[in-house]
Design a protein around this motif. Structure first.
Motif, PDB file in Angstrom:
ATOM      1  N   ASN A 122      33.732   2.127 -18.510  1.00  0.00           N
ATOM      2  CA  ASN A 122      33.936   2.828 -17.239  1.00  0.00           C
ATOM      3  C   ASN A 122      33.559   4.297 -17.356  1.00  0.00           C
ATOM      4  O   ASN A 122      32.910   4.866 -16.469  1.00  0.00           O
ATOM      5  CB  ASN A 122      35.385   2.701 -16.786  1.00  0.00           C
ATOM      6  N   TRP A 123      33.969   4.928 -18.462  1.00  0.00           N
ATOM      7  CA  TRP A 123      33.635   6.334 -18.644  1.00  0.00           C
ATOM      8  C   TRP A 123      32.166   6.518 -18.965  1.00  0.00           C
ATOM      9  O   TRP A 123      31.558   7.527 -18.564  1.00  0.00           O
ATOM     10  CB  TRP A 123      34.530   6.965 -19.712  1.00  0.00           C
ATOM     11  N   ALA A 124      31.568   5.566 -19.648  1.00  0.00           N
ATOM     12  CA  ALA A 124      30.125   5.625 -19.880  1.00  0.00           C
ATOM     13  C   ALA A 124      29.375   5.625 -18.555  1.00  0.00           C
ATOM     14  O   ALA A 124      28.432   6.403 -18.349  1.00  0.00           O
ATOM     15  CB  ALA A 124      29.686   4.444 -20.744  1.00  0.00           C
ATOM     16  N   ASP A 125      29.796   4.774 -17.640  1.00  0.00           N
ATOM     17  CA  ASP A 125      29.152   4.692 -16.329  1.00  0.00           C
ATOM     18  C   ASP A 125      29.388   5.972 -15.514  1.00  0.00           C
ATOM     19  O   ASP A 125      28.502   6.417 -14.773  1.00  0.00           O
ATOM     20  CB  ASP A 125      29.688   3.487 -15.548  1.00  0.00           C
ATOM     21  N   ALA A 126      30.587   6.537 -15.641  1.00  0.00           N
ATOM     22  CA  ALA A 126      30.931   7.731 -14.852  1.00  0.00           C
ATOM     23  C   ALA A 126      30.141   8.963 -15.303  1.00  0.00           C
ATOM     24  O   ALA A 126      29.776   9.807 -14.484  1.00  0.00           O
ATOM     25  CB  ALA A 126      32.426   8.007 -14.946  1.00  0.00           C
ATOM     26  N   LEU A 127      29.871   9.045 -16.606  1.00  0.00           N
ATOM     27  CA  LEU A 127      29.259  10.263 -17.152  1.00  0.00           C
ATOM     28  C   LEU A 127      27.740  10.221 -17.086  1.00  0.00           C
ATOM     29  O   LEU A 127      27.052  10.533 -18.064  1.00  0.00           O
ATOM     30  CB  LEU A 127      29.739  10.471 -18.595  1.00  0.00           C
TER      31      LEU A 127
ATOM     32  N   LYS B  14      26.033   8.482 -22.732  1.00  0.00           N
ATOM     33  CA  LYS B  14      25.039   7.603 -23.367  1.00  0.00           C
ATOM     34  C   LYS B  14      25.580   7.031 -24.672  1.00  0.00           C
ATOM     35  O   LYS B  14      25.355   5.858 -24.983  1.00  0.00           O
ATOM     36  CB  LYS B  14      23.746   8.373 -23.607  1.00  0.00           C
ATOM     37  N   PHE B  15      26.299   7.859 -25.414  1.00  0.00           N
ATOM     38  CA  PHE B  15      26.914   7.373 -26.655  1.00  0.00           C
ATOM     39  C   PHE B  15      27.909   6.254 -26.365  1.00  0.00           C
ATOM     40  O   PHE B  15      27.904   5.210 -27.022  1.00  0.00           O
ATOM     41  CB  PHE B  15      27.616   8.528 -27.373  1.00  0.00           C
ATOM     42  N   LEU B  16      28.754   6.445 -25.360  1.00  0.00           N
ATOM     43  CA  LEU B  16      29.745   5.432 -25.015  1.00  0.00           C
ATOM     44  C   LEU B  16      29.073   4.157 -24.498  1.00  0.00           C
ATOM     45  O   LEU B  16      29.561   3.052 -24.734  1.00  0.00           O
ATOM     46  CB  LEU B  16      30.718   5.974 -23.969  1.00  0.00           C
ATOM     47  N   ASN B  17      27.970   4.323 -23.808  1.00  0.00           N
ATOM     48  CA  ASN B  17      27.258   3.172 -23.255  1.00  0.00           C
ATOM     49  C   ASN B  17      26.607   2.329 -24.339  1.00  0.00           C
ATOM     50  O   ASN B  17      26.353   1.134 -24.140  1.00  0.00           O
ATOM     51  CB  ASN B  17      26.197   3.650 -22.258  1.00  0.00           C
ATOM     52  N   GLU B  18      26.354   2.940 -25.481  1.00  0.00           N
ATOM     53  CA  GLU B  18      25.695   2.235 -26.585  1.00  0.00           C
ATOM     54  C   GLU B  18      26.670   1.906 -27.711  1.00  0.00           C
ATOM     55  O   GLU B  18      26.275   1.654 -28.848  1.00  0.00           O
ATOM     56  CB  GLU B  18      24.551   3.093 -27.126  1.00  0.00           C
TER      57      GLU B  18
END
Length: 348
Positions: A54-59, A15-19
Motif C-alpha cells: 500500500n505504501w509502495a503504491d502511495a509513494l 520503488k524499493f518497497l514495490n520491489e
C-alpha cells in the motif's frame, strides 16, 4: 534539503518497497518481516506485505506531487530549513506501520521526527527509515527513535485509545498537538450492492483481522435485508478462523453472547450481532436496521467524531468506496485532521 529532494527520496523509497519481493537484500527483508511478526501475534507476513505494498503504491511521484501541491511547501521550505521543528510522534501498534503517514507528514514539511514506537510495532518503521537514509543521507539528521521519556520537542502527534488520550491531553497540553482517540468505520448497505461490492466489503472488514480504525466494524442495513448474499460474498475469508488469536476471540465472544442469550447470526468465522454501538469485538460485526436513509445520514453526522470511514455507494460526505478503507490516499487524513496543515502553521 529542498522539497524536490525530499520527494525524490520518497519516490525511490516507494520503488524499493514495490520491489521488496525481489530485492537483492532479501535476507535482511525476510529477517525484518519475521521479527515484526514475532513481536506481534496479529502481524502475519501477508498483512505486513499488504501494508508495505500500500505504501509502495502511495509513494509515487504523481501521488506525492498531488499531495504536496495543495500547500505552499516551496516557500515554506526556506523557513523550515533554517528552523525545523522537532515533532514527537507517539505511534499505535494495532496494524503494521499505522504511524507511517505521520512520519511522512513531518518529513515532507522539512521538520524532524522524534518517534516513540509502540512495543507492538517497533521493527518495521526503523527498517524503512534506514532505507530512506541510505537513499538520501540528509534525512539522517531528521529522524530519531526513542524508547525513553520524550524530551526536547516542539509539537506532538499522538495516537492511542480513549483512555490514553486523556493522559496525552494532560501531559501534552502545553504543546501544539494532534491527539487521536478510538474511531470506527461503518458500512451502509441498501440491498442493491453487487457481488463485487460485497466481496470488497469483506476486505474492509477482515483485513488486519479488523483491528484498524479503518476496518468496518458495523453494518447499517434496511428492514428485511437478506444476509445470504453478504455471507456468500465474505466466505472467501473463511481461512481467517485458523489464526489462533482470531479463533480464540471468536470462541470467547460467541460463548459470552450465548450465555447472555443474545441472538446471533453465525457463519462459523464471523458473528453478526444487532447492536447500536460502533466498536465491535474481534470476530464480531455489529449491525443495525434503518428505516430512512436520510435519517441515517443525519445520525451519522451527529456521530462524526466516532467515525473514521463510512463505506457506501450512497451519496454522503466523505464516503469511501467498497474495498478502499485500508488503502487511503496520502491526502486522506486520520480523523479528518490535516496534519500537514497543522505542521505548516506551527509558530516559527
Amino acid at each position: 534539503m529542498e522539497l524536490k529532494q525530499r520527494i525524490n527520496a520518497l519516490v525511490s523509497l516507494g520503488k524499493f518497497l514495490n520491489e521488496i519481493e525481489t530485492n537483492a537484500i532479501q535476507d535482511e527483508i525476510e529477517f525484518t518481516l519475521r521479527k515484526a511478526k514475532a513481536e506481534n501475534g496479529w502481524f502475519t507476513i501477508e498483512n505486513i506485505k499488504f501494508a508495505l505494498q500500500n505504501w509502495a503504491d502511495a509513494l509515487s511521484e504523481e501521488n506525492l506531487n498531488k499531495w504536496t501541491s495543495k500547500y505552499n511547501l516551496h516557500s515554506f521550505s526556506e523557513t523550515s530549513v533554517k528552523n525545523p521543528k522537532t515533532i514527537a510522534i507517539i505511534m499505535a501498534g494495532n496494524v503494521p506501520l499505522v504511524g507511517f503517514h505521520d512520519f511522512l507528514s513531518v518529513l515532507i514539511t522539512g521538520n524532524k521526527v522524534l518517534a516513540k514506537l509502540s512495543s507492538n510495532d517497533k521493527t518495521l518503521l526503523p527498517f524503512i527509515a534506514k532505507k530512506l537514509v541510505f537513499i538520501e543521507p540528509e534525512f539522517n539528521n531528521y529522524i530519531e527513535f526513542t524508547e525513553g521519556r520524550l524530551g526536547n520537542f516542539d509539537a506532538v502527534i499522538a495516537t492511542g485509545s480513549n483512555n490514553t488520550s486523556r493522559y496525552f491531553e494532560y501531559y501534552f497540553s502545553k504543546y501544539p498537538n494532534i491527539i487521536r482517540k478510538n474511531r470506527n468505520s461503518v458500512a451502509i448497505l441498501t440491498g442493491n450492492e453487487t457481488e463485487e461490492d460485497l466481496n470488497l466489503l469483506a476486505d474492509d472488514i477482515f483485513q488486519y483481522f479488523g483491528l484498524g480504525c479503518r476496518n468496518v466494524s458495523k453494518l447499517y442495513v434496511p428492514e428485511g435485508y437478506d444476509f445470504e448474499k453478504f455471507f456468500k460474498a465474505i466466505y472467501r475469508w473463511k481461512e481467517i478462523i485458523h489464526n489462533n488469536k482470531y479463533i480464540n476471540n471468536y470462541d470467547y465472544n460467541k460463548a459470552v453472547y450465548l450465555m447472555d442469550s443474545f441472538p446471533l447470526l453465525d457463519n462459523e468465522f464471523l458473528l453478526l450481532k444487532e447492536d447500536s454501538g460502533f466498536s465491535s469485538p474481534i470476530a464480531v460485526l455489529f449491525y443495525e436496521i434503518y428505516t430512512s436513509l436520510s435519517d441515517l445520514k443525519n445520525t451519522l453526522k451527529t456521530h462524526a467524531e466516532n467515525l473514521q470511514c463510512v463505506v457506501t455507494n450512497e451519496t454522503i460526505d466523505n464516503a469511501v468506496p467498497f474495498g478502499k478503507t485500508q488503502s487511503p490516499e496520502l491526502w486522506d487524513y486520520a480523523d479528518g485532521v490535516d496534519s500537514v496543515d497543522f505542521l505548516l502553521n506551527l509558530p516559527r
